[in-house]
Each structure stands twice: as structure tokens, then as C-alpha cells.
Motif scaffolding. Structure first.
Motif, PDB file in Angstrom:
ATOM      1  N   ILE A 143     105.483  49.133  66.765  1.00 55.05           N
ATOM      2  CA  ILE A 143     106.505  48.097  66.952  1.00 55.05           C
ATOM      3  C   ILE A 143     107.529  48.199  65.835  1.00 55.05           C
ATOM      4  CG2 ILE A 143     106.947  45.608  67.011  1.00 55.05           C
ATOM      5  CD1 ILE A 143     104.008  45.281  67.947  1.00 55.05           C
ATOM      6  N   VAL A 144     108.799  48.114  66.204  1.00 52.04           N
ATOM      7  CA  VAL A 144     109.882  48.006  65.237  1.00 52.04           C
ATOM      8  C   VAL A 144     110.745  46.816  65.653  1.00 52.04           C
ATOM      9  CG1 VAL A 144     111.894  49.100  64.187  1.00 52.04           C
ATOM     10  CG2 VAL A 144     109.897  50.491  64.799  1.00 52.04           C
ATOM     11  N   ALA A 145     110.882  45.850  64.756  1.00 52.31           N
ATOM     12  CA  ALA A 145     111.761  44.697  64.987  1.00 52.31           C
ATOM     13  C   ALA A 145     112.918  44.791  64.010  1.00 52.31           C
ATOM     14  CB  ALA A 145     110.998  43.394  64.784  1.00 52.31           C
ATOM     15  N   ASN A 146     114.148  44.693  64.531  1.00 49.93           N
ATOM     16  CA  ASN A 146     115.334  44.849  63.696  1.00 49.93           C
ATOM     17  C   ASN A 146     116.303  43.684  63.912  1.00 49.93           C
ATOM     18  OD1 ASN A 146     117.281  45.974  61.987  1.00 49.93           O
ATOM     19  ND2 ASN A 146     118.148  47.253  63.593  1.00 49.93           N
ATOM     20  N   GLN A 147     116.369  42.810  62.906  1.00 51.13           N
ATOM     21  CA  GLN A 147     117.304  41.681  62.918  1.00 51.13           C
ATOM     22  C   GLN A 147     117.146  40.821  64.175  1.00 51.13           C
ATOM     23  OE1 GLN A 147     119.670  40.943  60.229  1.00 51.13           O
ATOM     24  NE2 GLN A 147     118.081  42.252  59.338  1.00 51.13           N
ATOM     25  N   VAL A 148     115.904  40.513  64.516  1.00 50.14           N
ATOM     26  CA  VAL A 148     115.610  39.779  65.750  1.00 50.14           C
ATOM     27  C   VAL A 148     115.820  38.278  65.553  1.00 50.14           C
ATOM     28  CG1 VAL A 148     113.754  39.118  67.336  1.00 50.14           C
ATOM     29  CG2 VAL A 148     114.011  41.511  66.617  1.00 50.14           C
ATOM     30  N   GLY A 149     116.585  37.698  66.444  1.00 52.23           N
ATOM     31  CA  GLY A 149     116.798  36.260  66.438  1.00 52.23           C
ATOM     32  C   GLY A 149     116.602  35.687  67.828  1.00 52.23           C
ATOM     33  N   ARG A 150     116.233  34.414  67.875  1.00 56.65           N
ATOM     34  CA  ARG A 150     116.042  33.756  69.179  1.00 56.65           C
ATOM     35  C   ARG A 150     116.606  32.355  69.108  1.00 56.65           C
ATOM     36  NH1 ARG A 150     116.350  32.786  73.862  1.00 56.65           N
ATOM     37  NH2 ARG A 150     114.644  32.687  75.370  1.00 56.65           N
ATOM     38  N   LEU A 151     117.542  32.072  70.041  1.00 59.06           N
ATOM     39  CA  LEU A 151     118.124  30.744  70.188  1.00 59.06           C
ATOM     40  C   LEU A 151     117.666  30.138  71.502  1.00 59.06           C
ATOM     41  CD1 LEU A 151     121.872  31.475  69.222  1.00 59.06           C
ATOM     42  CD2 LEU A 151     120.077  30.575  67.731  1.00 59.06           C
ATOM     43  N   VAL A 152     117.479  28.841  71.533  1.00 59.78           N
ATOM     44  CA  VAL A 152     117.208  28.139  72.787  1.00 59.78           C
ATOM     45  C   VAL A 152     118.249  27.030  72.942  1.00 59.78           C
ATOM     46  CG1 VAL A 152     114.733  28.640  72.818  1.00 59.78           C
ATOM     47  CG2 VAL A 152     115.538  26.579  71.682  1.00 59.78           C
ATOM     48  N   ASN A 153     118.614  26.794  74.182  1.00 56.40           N
ATOM     49  CA  ASN A 153     119.593  25.749  74.466  1.00 56.40           C
ATOM     50  C   ASN A 153     118.914  24.393  74.529  1.00 56.40           C
ATOM     51  OD1 ASN A 153     121.804  27.548  74.735  1.00 56.40           O
ATOM     52  ND2 ASN A 153     121.088  28.099  76.782  1.00 56.40           N
ATOM     53  N   THR A 154     119.467  23.421  73.834  1.00 56.06           N
ATOM     54  CA  THR A 154     118.969  22.050  73.886  1.00 56.06           C
ATOM     55  C   THR A 154     120.154  21.124  74.193  1.00 56.06           C
ATOM     56  OG1 THR A 154     119.360  21.455  71.565  1.00 56.06           O
ATOM     57  CG2 THR A 154     117.326  22.672  72.064  1.00 56.06           C
ATOM     58  N   THR A 155     119.851  19.865  74.444  1.00 53.43           N
ATOM     59  CA  THR A 155     120.918  18.891  74.715  1.00 53.43           C
ATOM     60  C   THR A 155     121.822  18.696  73.506  1.00 53.43           C
ATOM     61  OG1 THR A 155     119.385  17.119  74.108  1.00 53.43           O
ATOM     62  CG2 THR A 155     119.569  17.655  76.452  1.00 53.43           C
ATOM     63  N   ASP A 156     121.313  19.044  72.319  1.00 54.51           N
ATOM     64  CA  ASP A 156     122.105  18.915  71.086  1.00 54.51           C
ATOM     65  C   ASP A 156     122.760  20.225  70.672  1.00 54.51           C
ATOM     66  OD1 ASP A 156     121.388  16.206  70.771  1.00 54.51           O
ATOM     67  OD2 ASP A 156     119.477  16.799  69.874  1.00 54.51           O
ATOM     68  N   GLY A 157     122.689  21.237  71.561  1.00 51.39           N
ATOM     69  CA  GLY A 157     123.278  22.533  71.243  1.00 51.39           C
ATOM     70  C   GLY A 157     122.208  23.586  71.025  1.00 51.39           C
ATOM     71  N   ASP A 158     122.617  24.764  70.565  1.00 48.21           N
ATOM     72  CA  ASP A 158     121.682  25.859  70.351  1.00 48.21           C
ATOM     73  C   ASP A 158     120.773  25.574  69.159  1.00 48.21           C
ATOM     74  OD1 ASP A 158     122.669  27.299  72.467  1.00 48.21           O
ATOM     75  OD2 ASP A 158     124.036  28.518  71.243  1.00 48.21           O
ATOM     76  N   LEU A 159     119.491  25.877  69.361  1.00 51.92           N
ATOM     77  CA  LEU A 159     118.488  25.713  68.302  1.00 51.92           C
ATOM     78  C   LEU A 159     117.927  27.080  67.970  1.00 51.92           C
ATOM     79  CD1 LEU A 159     116.637  23.929  66.509  1.00 51.92           C
ATOM     80  CD2 LEU A 159     115.062  23.826  68.462  1.00 51.92           C
ATOM     81  N   ALA A 160     118.022  27.474  66.698  1.00 48.90           N
ATOM     82  CA  ALA A 160     117.509  28.777  66.257  1.00 48.90           C
ATOM     83  C   ALA A 160     116.007  28.680  66.009  1.00 48.90           C
ATOM     84  CB  ALA A 160     118.229  29.224  64.998  1.00 48.90           C
ATOM     85  N   ILE A 161     115.223  29.451  66.779  1.00 42.14           N
ATOM     86  CA  ILE A 161     113.770  29.491  66.606  1.00 42.14           C
ATOM     87  C   ILE A 161     113.382  30.596  65.627  1.00 42.14           C
ATOM     88  CG2 ILE A 161     111.559  29.737  67.781  1.00 42.14           C
ATOM     89  CD1 ILE A 161     113.115  27.259  68.601  1.00 42.14           C
ATOM     90  N   LEU A 162     114.079  31.739  65.710  1.00 46.02           N
ATOM     91  CA  LEU A 162     113.830  32.860  64.805  1.00 46.02           C
ATOM     92  C   LEU A 162     115.147  33.340  64.222  1.00 46.02           C
ATOM     93  CD1 LEU A 162     111.305  34.941  66.976  1.00 46.02           C
ATOM     94  CD2 LEU A 162     110.743  33.530  64.987  1.00 46.02           C
ATOM     95  N   HIS A 163     115.118  33.720  62.937  1.00 48.16           N
ATOM     96  CA  HIS A 163     116.325  34.130  62.231  1.00 48.16           C
ATOM     97  C   HIS A 163     116.171  35.548  61.684  1.00 48.16           C
ATOM     98  CE1 HIS A 163     117.697  29.839  61.873  1.00 48.16           C
ATOM     99  NE2 HIS A 163     116.396  29.625  61.847  1.00 48.16           N
ATOM    100  N   ASP A 164     116.832  36.522  62.276  1.00 52.01           N
ATOM    101  CA  ASP A 164     116.982  37.869  61.702  1.00 52.01           C
ATOM    102  C   ASP A 164     115.678  38.435  61.149  1.00 52.01           C
ATOM    103  OD1 ASP A 164     119.702  37.730  62.324  1.00 52.01           O
ATOM    104  OD2 ASP A 164     120.181  36.792  60.404  1.00 52.01           O
ATOM    105  N   ILE A 165     114.686  38.545  62.026  1.00 50.30           N
ATOM    106  CA  ILE A 165     113.368  39.055  61.656  1.00 50.30           C
ATOM    107  C   ILE A 165     113.361  40.582  61.741  1.00 50.30           C
ATOM    108  CG2 ILE A 165     110.912  39.059  62.217  1.00 50.30           C
ATOM    109  CD1 ILE A 165     111.779  36.342  61.350  1.00 50.30           C
ATOM    110  N   SER A 166     112.935  41.249  60.659  1.00 49.91           N
ATOM    111  CA  SER A 166     112.844  42.707  60.652  1.00 49.91           C
ATOM    112  C   SER A 166     111.512  43.140  60.028  1.00 49.91           C
ATOM    113  CB  SER A 166     113.993  43.334  59.851  1.00 49.91           C
ATOM    114  OG  SER A 166     115.246  43.072  60.451  1.00 49.91           O
ATOM    115  N   PHE A 167     110.804  44.035  60.694  1.00 50.72           N
ATOM    116  CA  PHE A 167     109.584  44.638  60.156  1.00 50.72           C
ATOM    117  C   PHE A 167     109.167  45.792  61.063  1.00 50.72           C
ATOM    118  CE2 PHE A 167     108.250  41.162  62.914  1.00 50.72           C
ATOM    119  CZ  PHE A 167     107.332  41.780  63.745  1.00 50.72           C
ATOM    120  N   GLU A 168     108.243  46.592  60.573  1.00 58.36           N
ATOM    121  CA  GLU A 168     107.679  47.691  61.357  1.00 58.36           C
ATOM    122  C   GLU A 168     106.159  47.614  61.296  1.00 58.36           C
ATOM    123  OE1 GLU A 168     109.257  51.259  59.653  1.00 58.36           O
ATOM    124  OE2 GLU A 168     111.268  50.948  60.499  1.00 58.36           O
ATOM    125  N   ILE A 169     105.500  48.000  62.392  1.00 57.25           N
ATOM    126  CA  ILE A 169     104.045  48.028  62.454  1.00 57.25           C
ATOM    127  C   ILE A 169     103.610  49.433  62.853  1.00 57.25           C
ATOM    128  CG2 ILE A 169     101.980  47.114  63.577  1.00 57.25           C
ATOM    129  CD1 ILE A 169     103.443  44.470  63.941  1.00 57.25           C
TER     130      ILE A 169
END
Length: 226
Positions: free
Chosen positions: A8-34
Motif C-alpha cells: 500500500i502507498v498512500a500519498n497526500q490522502v484526504g477525505r471530505l464529507v458533505n454536511t448541512t454546515d458545509g464540507d467536513l474534513a475527516i482525513l488530512h493529507d495522509i501519506s505512508f507506505e506499507i
């Protein structure tokens, strides 16, 4: 190590979800290798993004930005069917809630991945019987999940996860719903089977003892790698 040595290689991974108050960041720029064959625990408090990250690594969902390579394949370039085929070829899963099909016996649950892969019923049955024996449940092969204890159900789930000899095993709180004694048995079995198969193990856990059994820990805090 070259790229072929990475599970596995993760490079600058981010995840946003839409909410009634706008986008919510669940993950911020995650990078690592396994590396292939490595055991890695993803730890962190509830709500830190552990299960979301596991879902992205397995291609069950896609990141909002960034890239994940699974066994050398860029998941962003695959459609849902393509990611499912990749999982079928390389990935096994163990969940906290077991995810056994209630209308199938223990044997039939363990056979399922091989049947989906197109193996013949006799071959699948013989292999499933061997795996149930490995996890100490040969005599429970014809029992339905509702008649098995939590620890027994999780051992069936382990047999099902390992039957197609996955290159990568993802485990999400595999002992979270078990008592201590049953959980310890499952942990021992999980690492024993993992060593035998030389597969990469990536598990989400809040259990420090379980995390300590892994070769490395990735700690998430507020959706960021600590």
C-alpha cells in the motif's frame, strides 16, 4: 525498496464529507507506505478517522484528493467493479461485527470467497473444511452463526478471510465485540495465520496490547497522522 515491494502507498490522502454546515474534513493529507508482509496497526481515539482510512485503503471508498496504490494499482483509476476485482484477487477482511451470512452454515460462509472466485464446489468445500480445522471449529462446520459464540463466529470469519490466501488482510476492530478470553484467542490465531500466509496485515484497533503485536503503529489524531 522498489514499488513492487509495497502493498500500500498512500500519498497526500484526504477525505471530505458533505454536511448541512458545509464540507467536513475527516482525513488530512495522509501519506505512508506499507511493505509487503508488514503488520501495521492504525490507532487513535474514536472519531479520529481510523475506519474511514481503512475503507479508503481497501478501495471501498475513494479519497477526495490524493492517491492510494493497492498492490501497485492506482485505485483512483479503477471504477467500482475494477476495485472489487482487485479486492477479490488480493484482499481479505475481518470485521468487528463478523459479517457472516446468517442463512449459511459456518462451512458455507467459509466456502463463499472461493465460490465467488469461480472455484468448483467440491474444491471449495474441501478447502473450507481444512480452514475450519485450522481455527479449531471442524466439529461446528454445519452450525449456523446464531448457534455459535462470538469467539467462534470471529474464528469462522478468520477462516473465510484467509481461505483465498490474500496478499493483504484488513481487520477493523477484530476483537472489539469479544470478551477478553475470546479476544486473546482470536488475536493469537490472527497473527499465526498471518505469519503462515506471509500476508500484509493492516488493522484498526483501540486496544494497545493488540496494536503492540504489530511491527508498526500509525497514530491518527483529528484525521492527521500524529
Amino acid at each position: 525498496m522498489n514499488k513492487q515491494s509495497k502493498s500500500i502507498v498512500a500519498n497526500q490522502v484526504g477525505r471530505l464529507v458533505n454536511t448541512t454546515d458545509g464540507d467536513l474534513a475527516i482525513l488530512h493529507d495522509i501519506s505512508f507506505e506499507i511493505e509487503r508482509g508488514e503488520s501495521v496497526a492504525i490507532i487513535g481515539a474514536s472519531g479520529s478517522g481510523k475506519s474511514t482510512l481503512l475503507s479508503l485503503l481497501a478501495g471501498l471508498d475513494l479519497p477526495t484528493h490524493g492517491q492510494i496504490d493497492l498492490m501497485g494499482q492506482n485505485l483512483n483509476l479503477l471504477d467500482e467493479d475494477g476495485r472489487a476485482r482487485l479486492r477479490g484477487q488480493f484482499v481479505g477482511f475481518v470485521f468487528q461485527s463478523f459479517q457472516l451470512l446468517p442463512h449459511l452454515t459456518a462451512l458455507e460462509n467459509v466456502m463463499l470467497p472461493l465460490e465467488i472466485a469461480g472455484d468448483g464446489q467440491l474444491e471449495a468445500k474441501q478447502s473450507a473444511e481444512k480452514w475450519l480445522e485450522k481455527v479449531g471449529l471442524a466439529e461446528r462446520a454445519n452450525h449456523f452463526p446464531r448457534t455459535l459464540s462470538g469467539g467462534e463466529q470471529q474464528r469462522v470469519a478468520l477462516a473465510r478471510a484467509f481461505i483465498n490466501k490474500p496478499a493483504i488482510l484488513f481487520a477493523d476492530e477484530p476483537t472489539g465485540s469479544l470478551d477478553e478470553a475470546s479476544g486473546n484467542k482470536v488475536i493469537e490465531l490472527l497473527f499465526e495465520l498471518n505469519r503462515e500466509n506471509s500476508s500484509t496485515l493492516v488493522l484498526v484497533t483501540h486496544d494497545p496490547a493488540l496494536a503492540a503485536r504489530c511491527g508498526r503503529q500509525l497514530s491518527l489524531q483529528g484525521g492527521r497522522l500524529a
